[in-house]
Motif scaffolding. Structure first.
Motif, PDB file in Angstrom:
ATOM      1  N   GLU A 174      18.836   0.455 -35.622  1.00  0.00           N
ATOM      2  CA  GLU A 174      19.678   1.494 -35.030  1.00  0.00           C
ATOM      3  C   GLU A 174      19.318   1.695 -33.552  1.00  0.00           C
ATOM      4  OE1 GLU A 174      22.263   2.974 -36.458  1.00  0.00           O
ATOM      5  OE2 GLU A 174      21.913   1.917 -38.330  1.00  0.00           O
ATOM      6  N   GLY A 175      20.328   1.620 -32.684  1.00  0.00           N
ATOM      7  CA  GLY A 175      20.158   1.867 -31.264  1.00  0.00           C
ATOM      8  C   GLY A 175      19.604   0.711 -30.457  1.00  0.00           C
ATOM      9  N   ASP A 176      19.249  -0.401 -31.105  1.00  0.00           N
ATOM     10  CA  ASP A 176      18.684  -1.538 -30.382  1.00  0.00           C
ATOM     11  C   ASP A 176      19.723  -2.317 -29.589  1.00  0.00           C
ATOM     12  OD1 ASP A 176      16.209  -0.936 -31.470  1.00  0.00           O
ATOM     13  OD2 ASP A 176      16.283  -2.546 -32.968  1.00  0.00           O
ATOM     14  N   ALA A 177      20.947  -2.382 -30.084  1.00  0.00           N
ATOM     15  CA  ALA A 177      21.985  -3.189 -29.441  1.00  0.00           C
ATOM     16  C   ALA A 177      22.530  -2.471 -28.206  1.00  0.00           C
ATOM     17  CB  ALA A 177      23.117  -3.464 -30.417  1.00  0.00           C
ATOM     18  N   VAL A 178      22.502  -3.173 -27.078  1.00  0.00           N
ATOM     19  CA  VAL A 178      23.097  -2.670 -25.837  1.00  0.00           C
ATOM     20  C   VAL A 178      24.121  -3.706 -25.393  1.00  0.00           C
ATOM     21  CG1 VAL A 178      22.715  -1.932 -23.465  1.00  0.00           C
ATOM     22  CG2 VAL A 178      20.956  -1.494 -25.197  1.00  0.00           C
TER      23      VAL A 178
END
Length: 67
Positions: free
Chosen positions: A51-55
Motif C-alpha cells: 500500500e502506497g509504494d506505487a508512484v
C-alpha cells in the motif's frame, strides 16, 4: 496507458493505495485520471509493492512525452 487504467491494474493486484505525480514538475493535481497518461513508475515493472509504494509519474494526454 492512462492513469485510471494503471490504477485499476494496481488495484486488481490487491493494492488499493497508489500515488501519482505531475511528471513535468509543475505540481498539478490529477483530477480526471483518464486525462493523464503514465510516463514512468516507481518502483519499476515487476517489483512487488505494498500500500502506497506505487508512484505513477504522469502528463496530460495532449502534452509531449517519451512514451
Amino acid at each position: 496507458m492512462n492513469l485510471q487504467a494503471a490504477q485499476n491494474l494496481i488495484q486488481d493486484a490487491g493494492v488499493f493505495f497508489s500515488r501519482s505525480e505531475d511528471a513535468t514538475g509543475a505540481g498539478r493535481s490529477q483530477i480526471n485520471d483518464s486525462n493523464w497518461i503514465v510516463v514512468d513508475q516507481t518502483p519499476g515493472v515487476g517489483v512487488p509493492i505494498g500500500e502506497g509504494d506505487a508512484v505513477l509519474s504522469v502528463v496530460k494526454l495532449d502534452e509531449p512525452n517519451n512514451c
